[in-house]
Motif scaffolding. Structure first.
Motif, mmCIF file in Angstrom:
data_model
loop_
_atom_site.group_PDB
_atom_site.id
_atom_site.type_symbol
_atom_site.label_atom_id
_atom_site.label_comp_id
_atom_site.label_asym_id
_atom_site.label_seq_id
_atom_site.Cartn_x
_atom_site.Cartn_y
_atom_site.Cartn_z
ATOM 1 N N SER A 262 0.812 -1.308 0.176
ATOM 2 C CA SER A 262 -0.051 0.106 -0.016
ATOM 3 C C SER A 262 0.758 1.170 -0.137
ATOM 4 O O SER A 262 0.315 2.332 0.013
ATOM 5 C CB SER A 262 -0.978 -0.022 1.108
ATOM 6 O OG SER A 262 -0.131 0.310 2.379
ATOM 7 N N ALA A 263 2.078 0.986 0.050
ATOM 8 C CA ALA A 263 3.155 2.341 0.177
ATOM 9 C C ALA A 263 3.048 3.080 -0.867
ATOM 10 O O ALA A 263 3.030 2.504 -2.248
ATOM 11 C CB ALA A 263 4.581 1.946 0.571
ATOM 12 N N ASP A 264 3.612 4.204 -1.112
ATOM 13 C CA ASP A 264 3.815 4.896 -1.877
ATOM 14 C C ASP A 264 5.344 4.946 -2.501
ATOM 15 O O ASP A 264 6.075 5.182 -1.720
ATOM 16 C CB ASP A 264 3.549 6.759 -2.000
ATOM 17 C CG ASP A 264 3.992 7.762 -3.228
ATOM 18 O OD1 ASP A 264 5.059 7.717 -3.144
ATOM 19 O OD2 ASP A 264 3.187 8.006 -3.829
ATOM 20 N N THR A 417 3.758 2.169 4.934
ATOM 21 C CA THR A 417 2.560 1.701 4.560
ATOM 22 C C THR A 417 1.456 2.654 4.682
ATOM 23 O O THR A 417 1.243 3.438 5.542
ATOM 24 C CB THR A 417 2.169 0.407 5.587
ATOM 25 O OG1 THR A 417 0.970 -0.208 5.202
ATOM 26 C CG2 THR A 417 2.128 0.927 7.066
ATOM 27 N N ASP A 418 0.215 2.361 4.090
ATOM 28 C CA ASP A 418 -1.083 3.055 4.330
ATOM 29 C C ASP A 418 -2.098 2.516 4.925
ATOM 30 O O ASP A 418 -3.216 2.728 5.268
ATOM 31 C CB ASP A 418 -1.520 3.745 2.959
ATOM 32 C CG ASP A 418 -0.871 4.786 2.308
ATOM 33 O OD1 ASP A 418 -0.143 5.656 3.338
ATOM 34 O OD2 ASP A 418 -0.958 5.162 1.122
ATOM 35 N N ASP A 419 -1.691 1.182 5.429
ATOM 36 C CA ASP A 419 -2.551 0.315 6.078
ATOM 37 C C ASP A 419 -2.361 0.484 7.678
ATOM 38 O O ASP A 419 -1.352 -0.102 8.109
ATOM 39 C CB ASP A 419 -2.276 -1.058 5.714
ATOM 40 C CG ASP A 419 -3.378 -2.273 6.111
ATOM 41 O OD1 ASP A 419 -3.665 -2.108 7.095
ATOM 42 O OD2 ASP A 419 -3.881 -2.954 5.335
ATOM 43 N N HIS A 420 -3.540 0.754 8.079
ATOM 44 C CA HIS A 420 -3.342 1.123 9.752
ATOM 45 C C HIS A 420 -3.046 -0.054 10.765
ATOM 46 O O HIS A 420 -2.350 -0.181 11.578
ATOM 47 C CB HIS A 420 -4.457 1.920 10.327
ATOM 48 C CG HIS A 420 -4.268 2.569 11.759
ATOM 49 N ND1 HIS A 420 -3.159 3.611 11.902
ATOM 50 C CD2 HIS A 420 -4.821 2.226 12.953
ATOM 51 C CE1 HIS A 420 -3.394 3.702 13.296
ATOM 52 N NE2 HIS A 420 -4.327 2.802 13.986
ATOM 53 N N ASN A 438 6.254 4.899 8.772
ATOM 54 C CA ASN A 438 6.432 5.657 7.654
ATOM 55 C C ASN A 438 7.624 7.012 7.914
ATOM 56 O O ASN A 438 7.406 8.050 7.632
ATOM 57 C CB ASN A 438 4.998 6.599 7.248
ATOM 58 C CG ASN A 438 4.179 5.625 7.016
ATOM 59 O OD1 ASN A 438 4.284 4.538 6.197
ATOM 60 N ND2 ASN A 438 2.791 6.006 7.168
#
Length: 482
Positions: A262-264, A417-420, A438
């Motif tokens: 999910s990361a940029d 990640t963008d996943d909490h 992050n």
């Protein structure tokens, strides 16, 4: 003219008893001598310990805010000398001017922080079970502390050991690393100018085999704080604990950044590159493993290679990345690069020494990225201590977390990640003393505990913040029936 430094023992600047000295050189131009220091032996260290032991009772009984005032004044003196010390650090250790300036400022901030903490030192009051009894605790200094510090953060690490030790009423003897001792000696110049009583803080330069060994084994040393290699640290721990001393050791790391699907990718590559190549990779918290989800792997490799190739190498006063500190450190990094290629890793960029007039005979190495790394390769298991990144491909978060933990070290680790939910699991389950989300693996706040798991630490006492105070104090419980 070469600057000449002396030991500071019992309030006096003195030469070693043998009158022997050693020189430091600039890793960007190794033929250039920076300074001359005392090549001390065990007898010089013994004299320093005796001075500290003599001064301890009176210093321990000095009101804590008075001790804090001296630390605050020393911090102000360091602040006035910041540019001078920044230049000295760059010339001896090789950091860029920006990195060196940040480290000097950290030492200043540490002195100010512990100066203020002295106002809150003391114990706790509890309720007694019976009448007419006051029940409380008193925090007392441990005694004489022997401090042994490395070259890679030559002013910050001495400061974060020295300041809490003095704030809590201990006396100290410091042995800085021979490679870059100048800025550590400057801490004692500041303390001396601030009016520190004789014998309270002492610095002795020289080899670990004599000076360091004396601090570890001397019967008048009550606590030992060591930062350095795992091999030496384990010997220090065994020797000191056999003598019943209080000991903390902070050792190496093999720090991962896990890159989730999910990361940029561009953000992740920048975070990893900053952690891997900052301070020329010569940090125990440097990122040396990027563990990347298979869906992003190829794109990430391209992005982090671009980051590495954008770094301008050269003398620290002008460029993005300076040299390694010594020829032996450079050779060690180059040896690991050869090992990685033999094991089958793919060299994506770097891997050698840069060519050009500005590099001269300096100890430079290119920022290096390997792909196709298996987690059991030596490049993924052993601390390199140079700007070398191993990129490891994993199929999912579970495999990434497992790979992150599958090393003998456990100092710092991060996830992008963008996943909490992933972030929360990573923080809970990663086997590291520092966990970041992050963010790069390097960079520490001074008011929170720092230390590692597994082979990265003795797992006894943490450093910095209140934990730094805990190491240097011992609690007494008082039952007062008046």
């Amino acid at each position: 003219m070469t600057e000449r430094y002396q030991n500071y023992v019992n309030g006096e600047w003195i030469d070693t008893r043998t009158n022997e000295t050693f020189e430091t050189t600039d890793p960007a131009t190794p033929a250039e001598v920076v300074a001359e220091y005392q090549l001390s032996d065990g007898s010089d260290a013994e004299a320093a310990v005796e001075a500290a032991a003599t001064a301890q009772d009176e210093w321990g009984q000095t009101p804590a805010p008075e001790r804090g005032a001296l630390l605050r004044e020393a911090g102000s003196i360091l602040a006035d000398r910041k540019e001078e010390l920044t230049e000295l650090l760059t010339r001896e250790e090789g950091k860029t001017h920006a990195e060196a300036g940040g480290e000097v400022q950290r030492a200043i901030d540490i002195f100010y922080y512990y100066a203020e903490k002295t106002r809150d030192l003391g114990g706790t009051v509890k309720s007694a079970s019976g009448p007419r009894t006051n029940l409380y605790t008193v925090d007392e200094p441990v005694g004489v502390a022997g401090l042994i510090t490395p070259w890679n953060y030559p002013i910050a690490i001495p400061a974060w050991k020295l300041a809490p030790a003095l704030a809590t009423g201990n006396t100290v003897v410091l042995k800085p690393a021979k490679v870059a001792p100048g800025v550590a000696v400057a801490l004692f110049e500041a303390l001396d100018e601030a009016g520190l009583p004789d014998g309270v803080a002492n610095v002795v330069t020289g080899p670990g085999s004599t000076v360091g060994n004396t601090l570890v084994t001397h019967e008048d040393v009550d606590a030992v704080s060591f930062t350095g290699s795992g091999e030496v640290g384990h010997m220090v721990y065994d020797q000191a604990t056999d003598d019943g001393k209080r000991v903390q050791t902070e050792l190496g790391g093999k720090n991962p950044t896990v890159v989730s699907d999910s990361a940029d990718v561009e953000d992740a590559a920048e975070i990893v590159a900053n952690g891997a190549f900052g301070v020329t990779g010569q940090a125990c918290t440097a990122c040396s493993r990027a563990i990347v989800h298979t869906d992003l792997y190829d794109e990430f490799v391209d992005a982090v290679v671009a980051q590495a190739e954008s770094i301008e190498i050269g003398p620290g006063d002008e460029y993005d990345m300076g040299p390694q500190v010594t020829e032996s450190e450079l050779e060690g990094t180059l040896d690991y690069i050869e090992v990685a290629e033999r094991e089958g890793a793919t060299l994506e960029t770097g891997g050698g020494q840069p060519e050009g007039d500005r590099f001269g005979d300096g100890y430079y190495v290119e920022p290096t990225v390997f792909s196709g790394v298996d987690n059991d390769f030596r490049i993924a298991q052993e601390e390199v201590f140079g700007p070398v990144l191993a990129v490891i491909e994993v199929e999912d978060f579970e495999a990434g977390l497992a790979a992150a933990n599958d090393v003998q070290y456990g100092l710092s680790a991060s996830i992008v990640t963008d996943d909490h939910t992933e972030a929360e699991r990573f923080v809970r389950e990663v086997e590291a003393g520092v966990a970041k989300v992050n963010a790069k693996t390097t960079g520490l706040e001074l008011h929170v505990p720092f230390g590692g798991f597994k082979q990265s630490s003795s797992e006894t006492w943490r450093e910095q913040g209140d934990a730094g105070i805990d190491f240097y104090t011992i609690e007494k419980t008082v039952y007062d029936g008046f």
